[in-house]
Design a protein around this motif. Structure first.
Motif, short mmCIF file in Angstrom:
data_model
loop_
_atom_site.label_atom_id
_atom_site.label_comp_id
_atom_site.label_asym_id
_atom_site.label_seq_id
_atom_site.Cartn_x
_atom_site.Cartn_y
_atom_site.Cartn_z
N PHE B 45 0.85 -1.20 0.00
CA PHE B 45 0.00 0.00 0.00
C PHE B 45 0.87 1.24 0.00
CE2 PHE B 45 0.26 1.55 4.42
CZ PHE B 45 0.78 0.43 5.09
N SER B 46 0.24 2.37 -0.17
CA SER B 46 0.98 3.63 -0.19
C SER B 46 0.70 4.37 1.11
CB SER B 46 0.55 4.47 -1.39
OG SER B 46 -0.86 4.52 -1.51
N SER B 115 -2.64 10.81 -0.30
CA SER B 115 -1.36 10.24 -0.70
C SER B 115 -0.30 11.32 -0.83
CB SER B 115 -1.51 9.46 -2.01
OG SER B 115 -1.92 10.30 -3.03
N ASP B 117 2.41 13.57 -2.60
CA ASP B 117 2.67 14.07 -3.94
C ASP B 117 4.14 13.75 -4.22
OD1 ASP B 117 3.27 15.46 -6.25
OD2 ASP B 117 1.87 17.08 -5.78
N LEU B 118 4.33 12.75 -5.08
CA LEU B 118 5.70 12.25 -5.26
C LEU B 118 6.57 13.22 -6.06
CD1 LEU B 118 4.86 8.47 -5.82
CD2 LEU B 118 5.86 9.52 -3.78
N ARG B 119 5.99 14.31 -6.55
CA ARG B 119 6.81 15.33 -7.22
C ARG B 119 7.51 16.23 -6.22
NH1 ARG B 119 2.68 18.79 -10.19
NH2 ARG B 119 1.91 18.62 -8.07
N GLN B 141 7.70 4.90 4.11
CA GLN B 141 7.77 4.87 2.65
C GLN B 141 8.87 5.80 2.14
OE1 GLN B 141 4.05 5.49 0.52
NE2 GLN B 141 5.12 5.85 -1.41
N MET B 145 12.81 5.44 0.11
CA MET B 145 13.11 6.11 -1.17
C MET B 145 14.09 7.27 -0.98
SD MET B 145 9.09 6.48 -2.17
CE MET B 145 9.39 7.57 -3.56
#
Lengths: 355, 328
Positions: B45-46, B115, B117-119, B141, B145
């Motif tokens: 999951f995120s 979620s 914002d992976l930017r 998470q 990364m």
């Protein structure tokens, strides 16, 4: 069953062909004798045995040839595959989804062996046997999305979800119905759908977006879309329009049965777990008019749909100029009898052509 | 292919779990750890995702959303941390008082309405009290990364500082804790002022804190899209009211302590839902006719829609008046 992979091309001599098996399982998109846009979503959880809906990622007799064609398109134009920097995690999600699905659904063709982060992937039809570290890009020859989609039929749009919208932030697009990833990259759902006629007025996209934003893990969805293509070309891109657009003028009453293809997209939608992105595979199936006519029900119905389609749609789908010639051809296969409801050919129960 | 539009489903897909640990953390908060029944792994999951926990409380089925707070990369365990609410509707009390190790329960697949914002070049987290839970998963998470993050965490007191110990130990330079009873407060204006371009802010906590962060960020010139929040509302009690469900041809009465959605379900009518907390939009229902006033409490409909009298979110909103008819 074991699949016999065709040795065929989607360019130059166009040796692409469908076996009887492939014709019978062709995803004919019209469930009634007319067509208008609808959101027409349903769950993607299997389907009748042998149908293109049965597996999560359908593999058919065109697999190896399609992958060869994709490699050629990418060699000519690397921008057909793009992934913005924040989409790498979604690429790993996609790689995992496809490897797990294919190895479970086609154990005779694909194997996935996992020991923690150490993965080994075996793709027998393509002769690939690679070991790599999951989530470590340096251990694969391409980024994770490109690596796995060079081995999977269909185009892939990987959509980031934010601000209650979807963003075309990654994808590989080499078998498209005249749209360009390089042009659409970074656009949101409404921006990339802007050219579609009639559907905006009907509120289709607002409803479709709401549906897509709510697609959840473990509950994928699917729909069909369609257009027309002269010659069995996978790559009908705007980038190459100068090469294929002209071919639409080569249609004659003599060659239309073999040259004119109905092009159907099986579109599926999966929520990706680690990135919360949405992947949108667009799988293209081609079938010549003459092959479609071997199913009497499809012959009757295709004539009626093409005949009654609004001008805007026939124009948008790029066959308005050829429509009269198509109708001359298709009318031979329409005897006016009623057709059974639903998309299936019903070959055993529908009457043969009565003229 | 039926080529027919498909009805929205009631809830996400379900997973059967076994309670493998119940860990009291302080006077109010307890962690519940689940393993998947049959020994299979959980789906990944995120960070920021929640699960809806199904509780069979006597005759009554309770469905409450809780943020998944375990490490998303650990597929053997899902964990939630639940604050006991003695004044609430009973879901948290049921978990605290009745759920024990070895119990079989049903939860949903993860759903993420909050979620990352992976930017983002940097993730700036603001937690208030039990609002720490989604950040626990987000932090793990991001750590996998090499993400850039910073946490500002306001708690009532040291003794109620859920996970302060583990967070401060693992990430001493990234975690900043503020205790209300020591009159410590987040210096929000200064913090928002000093962030690099491309920072995204996230807040989870009481409504006042969420509104404060949004308003302060907005006043400081932050784009709205860079400020994210999540607040699950519990349905508030209210006077009972009667509703006509015209599609199902039923008239139901919504009790004082149940939500409109729960009353619809109790009548055997299947209604779509996901979060049950006024955020996801899935249960949006058309109003056919009414004579009275809506008590809208959701975050989904905008002010105009609330004023229109045409829509209601039955998971958290109520009605006071003579007559209400819904398209359900």
């Amino acid at each position: 069953m074991t699949i016999q992979f065709n040795d065929e091309t989607f360019r130059d001599d166009y040796s692409f062909h469908n076996s009887d098996w492939a014709i019978k399982r062709f995803p004919f998109p019209f469930h009634e004798d007319s067509y208008m846009y609808a959101v027409n979503m349903e769950q993607h959880r299997g389907g009748p045995e042998g149908s293109v809906y049965e597996k999560r990622f359908d593999v058919d007799e065109h697999y190896v040839a399609e992958m060869r064609d994709r490699a050629m398109v990418l060699a000519d134009d690397p921008l057909r595959c793009q992934s913005l920097p924040h989409m790498t995690l979604a690429g790993w999600d996609l790689l995992e989804l496809i490897m797990v699905s294919k190895s479970e659904d086609y154990p005779d063709l694909f194997e996935l062996h996992r020991d923690g982060d150490q993965w080994r992937w075996v793709n027998k039809p393509m002769g690939i046997d690679d070991s790599f570290t999951f989530m470590d890009e340096t251990t694969l020859p391409y980024g994770p999305m490109e690596y796995i989609t060079r081995q999977t039929q269909g185009d892939f749009c990987v959509l980031d979800q934010r601000e209650d919208n979807l963003w075309m932030d990654a994808g590989i697009v080499t078998t498209q119905a005249d749209w360009s990833l390089d042009f659409d990259i970074g656009m949101n759902f409404f921006e990339w759908h802007a050219p579609v006629p009639l559907a905006h007025e009907k509120g289709i996209f607002v409803r479709a977006l709401k549906f897509l934003l709510n697609i959840q893990q473990g509950a994928p969805a699917r729909r069909l879309n369609w257009t027309m293509t002269v010659n069995p070309l996978l790559d009908t891109s705007p980038e190459n329009y100068h090469k294929w657009g002209i071919q639409k003028t080569t249609l004659t009453p003599e060659n239309i049965g073999s040259k004119q293809h109905l092009r159907v997209e099986l579109q599926t939608f999966f929520r990706l777990p680690r990135s919360n992105a949405l992947v949108f595979p667009i799988r293209c199936y081609l079938c010549s008019f003459q092959d479609l006519m071997t199913m009497p029900k499809w012959g009757r119905r295709l004539h009626r749909v093409v005949r009654d389609l609004p001008v805007e749609l026939a124009t948008y789908k790029g066959f308005i100029d050829n429509r009269p010639m198509m109708l001359d051809y298709l009318s031979q296969f329409d005897d006016g009898l009623p057709t059974s409801p639903g998309v299936w050919p019903d070959f055993d129960t529908e009457p043969p052509l009565q003229k | 292919m039926s080529a027919a539009p498909q009805k929205a489903k009631a809830g996400a897909e379900k997973i059967e779990v076994i309670v493998k640990a119940v860990v009291p953390l302080n006077d109010l908060v307890t962690r519940f750890e689940f393993e998947r029944r049959g020994g299979a792994l959980f789906p990944p999951f995120s960070g920021g995702a929640h699960t809806v926990v199904e509780m069979q409380d006597g005759e009554r089925t309770r469905l409450n959303p809780y943020s998944l707070m375990s490490d998303p990369s650990d597929r053997t365990t899902y964990a939630i941390s639940v604050r006991r609410d003695d004044e609430g509707r009973g879901g948290s009390l049921f978990l605290h008082n009745h759920v024990k190790v070895g119990d079989v329960m049903t939860i949903t697949f993860p759903v993420n309405l909050f979620s990352l914002d992976l930017r983002a070049k940097k993730h700036l987290f603001f937690a208030g009290g039990i609002g720490i839970t989604p950040f626990m998963a987000m932090i793990e998470q991001l750590e996998h990364m090499n993400g850039n993050w910073e946490l500002h965490y306001a708690c009532r007191s040291e003794s109620l500082g859920t996970y302060v110990d583990v967070l401060s130990y693992k990430y001493p330079n990234k975690v900043h804790v503020y205790y209300d009873d020591q009159k410590q407060a987040i210096a929000l204006e200064d913090l928002l002022d000093g962030q690099p371009l491309g920072t995204n802010a996230y807040v989870c906590g009481p409504k006042g804190m969420i509104d404060w962060v949004h308003a302060t960020a907005s006043a400081a010139g932050w784009p709205d899209a860079n400020v994210h929040s999540e607040e699950f509302l519990a349905p508030a009690p209210g006077e009972p009211f009667e509703v006509r469900l015209c599609q199902s041809d039923k008239t139901i009465t919504v009790g004082e302590h149940e939500s409109l959605l729960e009353a619809i379900e109790r009548a055997g009518v299947e209604a779509p839902f996901l979060c049950r907390g006024g955020s996801c939009g899935q249960c949006e229902t058309d109003v056919v006719s009414y004579d009275g006033d809506f008590v809208h409490r959701d975050h989904w409909l905008d002010d105009e829609e609330h004023a229109s009298g045409k829509k209601i979110m039955p998971c958290v909103s109520r009605f006071v008046g003579k007559q209400l008819e819904l398209d359900r």
